[in-house]
Design an enzyme around this catalytic site. Structure first.
Site, mmCIF file in Angstrom:
data_model
loop_
_atom_site.group_PDB
_atom_site.id
_atom_site.type_symbol
_atom_site.label_atom_id
_atom_site.label_comp_id
_atom_site.label_asym_id
_atom_site.label_seq_id
_atom_site.Cartn_x
_atom_site.Cartn_y
_atom_site.Cartn_z
ATOM 1 N N CYS A 117 -14.353 14.105 6.437
ATOM 2 C CA CYS A 117 -14.504 14.614 5.238
ATOM 3 C C CYS A 117 -15.028 16.015 5.032
ATOM 4 O O CYS A 117 -15.966 16.669 5.384
ATOM 5 C CB CYS A 117 -15.657 13.584 4.817
ATOM 6 N N GLY B 97 8.932 -11.274 -2.843
ATOM 7 C CA GLY B 97 8.919 -10.508 -1.202
ATOM 8 C C GLY B 97 7.573 -10.905 -0.706
ATOM 9 O O GLY B 97 7.292 -9.851 -0.104
ATOM 10 N N THR B 98 6.963 -11.930 -0.964
ATOM 11 C CA THR B 98 5.832 -12.199 -0.124
ATOM 12 C C THR B 98 5.635 -13.412 0.549
ATOM 13 O O THR B 98 6.372 -14.489 -0.011
ATOM 14 C CB THR B 98 4.299 -11.901 -1.235
ATOM 15 N N CYS C 4 -20.071 9.143 2.985
ATOM 16 C CA CYS C 4 -20.222 9.357 1.419
ATOM 17 C C CYS C 4 -19.455 8.297 0.369
ATOM 18 O O CYS C 4 -19.588 8.374 -0.660
ATOM 19 C CB CYS C 4 -20.208 10.599 1.150
ATOM 20 N N VAL D 173 0.851 -1.180 0.025
ATOM 21 C CA VAL D 173 0.077 0.010 -0.026
ATOM 22 C C VAL D 173 1.038 1.432 -0.130
ATOM 23 O O VAL D 173 0.426 2.390 0.073
ATOM 24 C CB VAL D 173 -0.997 0.058 1.161
ATOM 25 N N HIS E 19 -4.720 -4.333 -2.128
ATOM 26 C CA HIS E 19 -4.949 -3.881 -0.684
ATOM 27 C C HIS E 19 -5.085 -2.386 -0.609
ATOM 28 O O HIS E 19 -5.026 -2.027 0.492
ATOM 29 C CB HIS E 19 -3.808 -4.675 0.295
HETATM 30 C C1 BV8 Z 1 -11.327 -11.537 1.941
HETATM 31 C C2 BV8 Z 1 -3.841 -4.332 5.593
HETATM 32 C C3 BV8 Z 1 -13.291 -12.209 1.320
HETATM 33 C C4 BV8 Z 1 -3.207 -3.412 4.820
HETATM 34 C C5 BV8 Z 1 -3.542 -6.592 4.961
HETATM 35 C C6 BV8 Z 1 -8.264 -18.943 5.970
HETATM 36 C C7 BV8 Z 1 -8.007 -19.418 4.745
HETATM 37 C C8 BV8 Z 1 -8.218 -18.753 3.718
HETATM 38 C C9 BV8 Z 1 -8.465 -17.180 3.924
HETATM 39 C C10 BV8 Z 1 -8.827 -16.739 5.183
HETATM 40 C C11 BV8 Z 1 -8.841 -17.555 6.186
HETATM 41 N N1 BV8 Z 1 -9.221 -16.755 7.285
HETATM 42 C C12 BV8 Z 1 -9.261 -15.618 6.822
HETATM 43 C C13 BV8 Z 1 -9.293 -15.526 5.593
HETATM 44 C C14 BV8 Z 1 -9.293 -14.454 4.812
HETATM 45 C C15 BV8 Z 1 -7.996 -13.464 4.915
HETATM 46 C C16 BV8 Z 1 -6.677 -14.131 4.830
HETATM 47 O O1 BV8 Z 1 -6.160 -14.027 4.036
HETATM 48 N N2 BV8 Z 1 -6.146 -14.561 6.190
HETATM 49 C C17 BV8 Z 1 -4.871 -15.117 6.355
HETATM 50 C C18 BV8 Z 1 -4.142 -14.211 7.129
HETATM 51 C C19 BV8 Z 1 -5.334 -16.367 6.735
HETATM 52 N N3 BV8 Z 1 -8.101 -12.359 3.942
HETATM 53 C C20 BV8 Z 1 -9.061 -11.371 4.073
HETATM 54 O O2 BV8 Z 1 -9.785 -11.084 4.899
HETATM 55 C C21 BV8 Z 1 -8.988 -10.683 2.713
HETATM 56 N N4 BV8 Z 1 -10.395 -10.521 2.208
HETATM 57 O O3 BV8 Z 1 -10.865 -12.628 1.830
HETATM 58 O O4 BV8 Z 1 -12.589 -11.266 1.494
HETATM 59 C C22 BV8 Z 1 -13.936 -12.339 2.596
HETATM 60 C C23 BV8 Z 1 -14.884 -11.389 3.070
HETATM 61 C C24 BV8 Z 1 -15.289 -11.282 4.351
HETATM 62 C C25 BV8 Z 1 -15.271 -12.585 5.207
HETATM 63 C C26 BV8 Z 1 -14.454 -13.579 4.669
HETATM 64 C C27 BV8 Z 1 -13.613 -13.361 3.441
HETATM 65 C C28 BV8 Z 1 -8.510 -9.202 2.889
HETATM 66 C C29 BV8 Z 1 -7.178 -9.361 3.073
HETATM 67 C C30 BV8 Z 1 -6.468 -7.987 3.843
HETATM 68 C C31 BV8 Z 1 -5.086 -7.942 3.386
HETATM 69 N N5 BV8 Z 1 -4.860 -6.606 4.062
HETATM 70 N N6 BV8 Z 1 -3.237 -5.562 5.819
HETATM 71 C C32 BV8 Z 1 -2.059 -2.674 5.637
HETATM 72 O O5 BV8 Z 1 -2.492 -2.035 6.459
HETATM 73 O O6 BV8 Z 1 -1.003 -2.642 4.876
HETATM 74 S S1 BV8 Z 1 -2.779 -7.967 4.750
HETATM 75 C C33 BV8 Z 1 -0.934 -7.660 4.970
HETATM 76 O O7 BV8 Z 1 -0.581 -8.806 4.364
HETATM 77 C C34 BV8 Z 1 -0.265 -6.678 4.020
HETATM 78 O O8 BV8 Z 1 -1.301 -5.831 3.572
HETATM 79 C C35 BV8 Z 1 0.289 -7.124 3.029
HETATM 80 O O9 BV8 Z 1 0.154 -6.810 1.769
HETATM 81 C C36 BV8 Z 1 -0.264 -8.456 2.975
HETATM 82 C C37 BV8 Z 1 0.700 -9.655 2.558
HETATM 83 O O10 BV8 Z 1 1.705 -9.584 3.273
HETATM 84 P P1 BV8 Z 1 3.291 -9.738 2.492
HETATM 85 O O11 BV8 Z 1 3.368 -8.621 1.555
HETATM 86 O O12 BV8 Z 1 3.548 -11.210 2.000
HETATM 87 O O13 BV8 Z 1 4.282 -9.524 3.603
HETATM 88 P P2 BV8 Z 1 4.863 -10.475 4.770
HETATM 89 O O14 BV8 Z 1 5.603 -9.625 5.844
HETATM 90 O O15 BV8 Z 1 3.953 -11.566 5.221
HETATM 91 O O16 BV8 Z 1 6.093 -11.260 4.008
HETATM 92 C C38 BV8 Z 1 7.053 -10.462 3.724
HETATM 93 C C39 BV8 Z 1 8.061 -11.649 2.829
HETATM 94 O O17 BV8 Z 1 9.102 -10.860 2.047
HETATM 95 C C40 BV8 Z 1 8.373 -12.696 3.596
HETATM 96 O O18 BV8 Z 1 8.260 -14.145 2.856
HETATM 97 C C41 BV8 Z 1 10.157 -12.348 3.884
HETATM 98 O O19 BV8 Z 1 10.813 -13.395 3.559
HETATM 99 C C42 BV8 Z 1 10.272 -11.539 2.471
HETATM 100 N N7 BV8 Z 1 11.343 -10.766 2.544
HETATM 101 C C43 BV8 Z 1 11.613 -9.680 3.546
HETATM 102 N N8 BV8 Z 1 12.694 -8.976 2.989
HETATM 103 C C44 BV8 Z 1 13.088 -9.254 1.778
HETATM 104 C C45 BV8 Z 1 12.120 -10.121 1.338
HETATM 105 N N9 BV8 Z 1 12.261 -10.838 0.065
HETATM 106 C C46 BV8 Z 1 13.185 -10.106 -0.738
HETATM 107 N N10 BV8 Z 1 13.931 -9.324 -0.317
HETATM 108 C C47 BV8 Z 1 13.823 -8.517 0.861
HETATM 109 N N11 BV8 Z 1 14.720 -7.625 0.959
HETATM 110 ZN ZN ZN Z 2 -18.004 12.173 3.110
#
Ligand code: BV8
Ligand code: ZN
Length: 237
Positions: free
Chosen positions: A145, A185-186, A128, A101, A117
């Site tokens: 707002c 990087g995810t 609104c 983001v 995201h």
């Molecule tokens: C939805 C806010 C339908 C944004 C974020 C069980 C099974 C399946 C799904 C679910 C479940 N239980 C719940 C769910 C759904 C849930 C979900 O997925 N949960 C997971 C955790 C189990 N998902 C949702 O709710 C989504 N919506 O499904 O809608 C729905 C509707 C209603 C009811 C049910 C379903 C919405 C998802 C919302 C995502 N928002 N946060 C913010 O403020 O920023 S998520 C958060 O994680 C971040 O936004 C980020 O984008 C996202 C992903 O993380 P990554 O980018 O992968 O980051 P992470 O730290 O994890 O990893 C970093 C990686 O980089 C590591 O691997 C590391 O080794 C590597 N790395 C580090 N340094 C380096 C590197 N690589 C290379 N170079 C480097 N230097």
């Molecule tokens: Zn408004």
């Protein structure tokens, strides 16, 4: 499978789709979510990145986003972001899907970006629903707002909320139609973004992963390279 082979696949591909996560921005100094220094270690996601949390305590959620805005505002795109801009210039069909983001891909100059995201530099009115750009750092802890006086929230997809349907559809189209998918990087733990790689594979894409550490997706990639995004991504060109 070698880096050299991946590079030649990328060079000859007509259609490339990239998926990025927090790891690419880690090299710009932005904390990731789940690693040892990850944001979720000190803050519980369910306390901050959910609609329920915002309803309970909007000030606290805004405090967290203000803190992240402050960090992001001082950061610049790194070599990996820049390499993806060059890749887009060379490929016929190129799409960049990001879970980040922070806006660094846009700042670097990438053009076809799908922000799954949301965008930390946008706010949305809870009454609104108007979405507006907002670069104030810090924002007041209860911003309102200008149009209707409703409470503003970050224009970000929280857990339990649906992703923008059009953005999600276009992202799936992009992975289903690409020859090469590069995942950078995810951790691949958040849905529905986690379904993009299987969709690419099911459609015959050649998948390359770049991550500091192995992930649960690594075994299904054609090539998984462990290293820093800023060191590895430029080598793919
Ligand atoms: C939805 C806010 C339908 C944004 C974020 C069980 C099974 C399946 C799904 C679910 C479940 N239980 C719940 C769910 C759904 C849930 C979900 O997925 N949960 C997971 C955790 C189990 N998902 C949702 O709710 C989504 N919506 O499904 O809608 C729905 C509707 C209603 C009811 C049910 C379903 C919405 C998802 C919302 C995502 N928002 N946060 C913010 O403020 O920023 S998520 C958060 O994680 C971040 O936004 C980020 O984008 C996202 C992903 O993380 P990554 O980018 O992968 O980051 P992470 O730290 O994890 O990893 C970093 C990686 O980089 C590591 O691997 C590391 O080794 C590597 N790395 C580090 N340094 C380096 C590197 N690589 C290379 N170079 C480097 N230097
Ligand atoms: Zn408004």
């Amino acid at each position: 499978m070698s880096l050299l082979e991946a590079r030649s696949r990328i060079a000859s591909a007509q259609a490339i789709t990239i998926l990025t996560g927090a790891g690419i921005s880690a090299d710009s100094g932005i904390p990731t979510f789940r690693g040892t220094e990850g944001l979720w270690r000190n803050y519980r996601a369910e306390d901050l990145a959910t609609p329920e949390a915002f309803e309970r305590n909007p000030q606290r959620v805004w405090e967290w986003y203000n803190w992240r805005r402050e960090i992001i505002a001082t950061k610049q795109p790194n070599e990996a972001h820049h390499a993806l801009v060059r890749m887009e210039e060379r490929a016929k069909n190129f799409h960049l899907v990001t879970q980040n983001v922070d806006g660094l891909h846009r700042l670097a100059g990438s053009r076809s970006i799908y922000e799954l995201h949301g965008d930390i530099w946008k706010v949305r009115c809870t009454s609104c629903l108007q979405v507006t750009d907002n670069h104030e750092v810090p924002l007041s802890l209860l911003p309102h707002c200008h149009t209707c006086g409703g409470l503003l929230r970050p224009h970000i997809v929280w857990f339990g909320e649906s992703l923008d349907e059009q953005t999600l559809n276009k992202s799936f189209q992009a992975v289903k139609s690409c020859e090469v998918m590069v995942i950078i990087g995810t951790s691949g733990l958040v849905y529905p973004a986690a379904m993009l790689m299987p969709a690419a594979k099911a459609n015959g894409a050649f998948v390359v992963e770049v991550n500091l550490d192995p992930t649960h997706s690594s075994p299904s990639a054609a090539l998984s390279i462990n290293g820093r995004a800023r060191d590895i991504v430029p080598l793919l060109l």
